[in-house]
Design a protein around this motif. Structure first.
Motif, short mmCIF file in Angstrom:
data_model
loop_
_atom_site.label_atom_id
_atom_site.label_comp_id
_atom_site.label_asym_id
_atom_site.label_seq_id
_atom_site.Cartn_x
_atom_site.Cartn_y
_atom_site.Cartn_z
N ALA A 163 0.80 -1.22 0.00
CA ALA A 163 0.00 0.00 0.00
C ALA A 163 0.84 1.27 0.00
N LEU A 164 2.15 1.14 0.07
CA LEU A 164 2.96 2.30 0.44
C LEU A 164 3.93 2.75 -0.66
N SER A 165 4.10 4.05 -0.75
CA SER A 165 5.14 4.65 -1.57
C SER A 165 6.48 4.52 -0.87
N PHE A 166 7.52 5.04 -1.50
CA PHE A 166 8.83 5.03 -0.86
C PHE A 166 8.78 5.78 0.47
N GLY A 167 8.18 6.98 0.45
CA GLY A 167 8.05 7.75 1.69
C GLY A 167 7.17 7.05 2.71
N GLY A 168 6.10 6.39 2.22
CA GLY A 168 5.24 5.65 3.12
C GLY A 168 5.95 4.48 3.76
N SER A 169 6.83 3.84 3.00
CA SER A 169 7.61 2.72 3.54
C SER A 169 8.54 3.20 4.65
N LEU A 170 9.13 4.37 4.46
CA LEU A 170 9.98 4.95 5.51
C LEU A 170 9.14 5.27 6.75
N ALA A 171 7.92 5.77 6.53
CA ALA A 171 7.03 6.06 7.66
C ALA A 171 6.69 4.77 8.41
N LEU A 172 6.46 3.68 7.66
CA LEU A 172 6.17 2.38 8.28
C LEU A 172 7.36 1.93 9.14
N VAL A 173 8.57 2.08 8.62
CA VAL A 173 9.76 1.70 9.38
C VAL A 173 9.80 2.48 10.70
N THR A 174 9.43 3.75 10.67
CA THR A 174 9.40 4.56 11.90
C THR A 174 8.40 3.99 12.90
N VAL A 175 7.21 3.63 12.42
CA VAL A 175 6.19 3.04 13.30
C VAL A 175 6.70 1.72 13.89
N LEU A 176 7.34 0.90 13.07
CA LEU A 176 7.84 -0.39 13.56
C LEU A 176 8.93 -0.19 14.60
N LEU A 177 9.79 0.77 14.39
CA LEU A 177 10.84 1.05 15.38
C LEU A 177 10.23 1.51 16.70
N ASP A 178 9.16 2.29 16.62
CA ASP A 178 8.47 2.73 17.85
C ASP A 178 7.86 1.54 18.57
N LEU A 179 7.27 0.61 17.81
CA LEU A 179 6.69 -0.58 18.43
C LEU A 179 7.76 -1.41 19.13
N VAL A 180 8.88 -1.62 18.45
CA VAL A 180 9.97 -2.40 19.04
C VAL A 180 10.50 -1.71 20.29
N ALA A 181 10.61 -0.38 20.25
CA ALA A 181 11.10 0.37 21.42
C ALA A 181 10.16 0.23 22.61
N SER A 182 8.87 -0.01 22.34
CA SER A 182 7.90 -0.18 23.42
C SER A 182 7.90 -1.59 24.00
N GLY A 183 8.71 -2.49 23.43
CA GLY A 183 8.79 -3.86 23.91
C GLY A 183 8.01 -4.85 23.08
#
Length: 240
Positions: A163-183
């Motif tokens: 569903a994602l553009s290049f920029g959207g894919s980068l945004a997804l990576v940010t969300v995933l990193l936040d999830l991992v940081a939360s445990g």
């Protein structure tokens, strides 16, 4: 102390191994599924990324993990229940090893059933926005962000990059990193070299061999994209 919400998926010791006849039929005939049923799959701290060609078995593995966790096969959280056309395999004798006291929150999102999930949320008068009024990529990022339980849990994402553009894919990576940081633990099946480059993730390549660990720079996906972007004409002239 092992704080992973899920330590591993493993074969149920009380269930017989697949017979030769069962191994000849879908889904056990898929090498990645057969390996999962024979040896299980350990989940690391943080993220696990599955990469492979169409038909390699990534989505079937993701569906099996979701069903084993008791998540709705067509997508949603631990509280979501709806069904349109069941097509997913049964758990096939997998069991889950969890860390004591770890979060049991879970969420499964798969690109091919997002439209149905959005319609379901509208029908139950969810406080969510109308995802049908957002672009495909915007809706995916919004529904994932809203279902981030905080403080851990397990997130299964099947081909979110569709569903994602290049920029959207980068945004997804940010969300995933936040999830991992939360445990939280994250398992992603992807065709995107951007998502596959998720910092700190364990990479597994899926194919005729089953599932094997690899590195980003060694992925066939990465090699092919690098060669294509360097000289697209070298690929495209063979298509005519």
């Amino acid at each position: 102390m092992d704080s992973r919400p899920i330590r591993r998926f493993r074969p149920d010791p009380g269930r017989a191994a697949p017979t030769d006849a069962e191994r000849a039929r879908w889904p056990v005939s898929v090498p990645a599924v057969a390996q999962l049923l024979d040896t299980g799959l350990e989940l690391p701290h943080g993220a696990l990324v599955l990469v492979g060609e169409n038909g390699s078995g990534k989505s079937t593995v993701m569906e099996l993990l979701a069903v084993t966790l008791g998540l709705n096969p067509e997508g949603g959280t631990v509280n979501t229940r709806f069904s349109t056309r069941p097509s997913e395999p049964e758990s096939l004798g997998l069991v889950v090893e969890r860390s004591p006291g770890a979060s049991r929150w879970g969420c499964f999102l798969r690109d091919e059933t997002l439209h149905t999930l959005y319609s379901h949320l509208e029908q139950i008068s969810s406080p969510d926005p109308s995802y049908h009024e957002l672009s495909h990529g915007e809706a995916f990022l919004e529904v994932l962000t809203r279902r981030a339980g905080g403080g851990g849990g397990t997130y299964l994402l099947d081909e979110p990059d569709a569903a994602l553009s290049f920029g959207g894919s980068l945004a997804l990576v940010t969300v995933l990193l936040d999830l991992v940081a939360s445990g939280a633990q994250v398992v992603v099946a992807t065709h995107s070299p951007v998502v596959a480059a998720l910092p700190g993730a364990r990479l597994v390549e899926v194919g005729d061999w089953g599932m094997r660990p690899t590195r980003w720079e060694e992925l066939e996906l990465t090699v092919n994209w690098r060669q294509f972007l360097t000289d697209p004409a070298a690929y495209l002239r063979h298509l005519r």
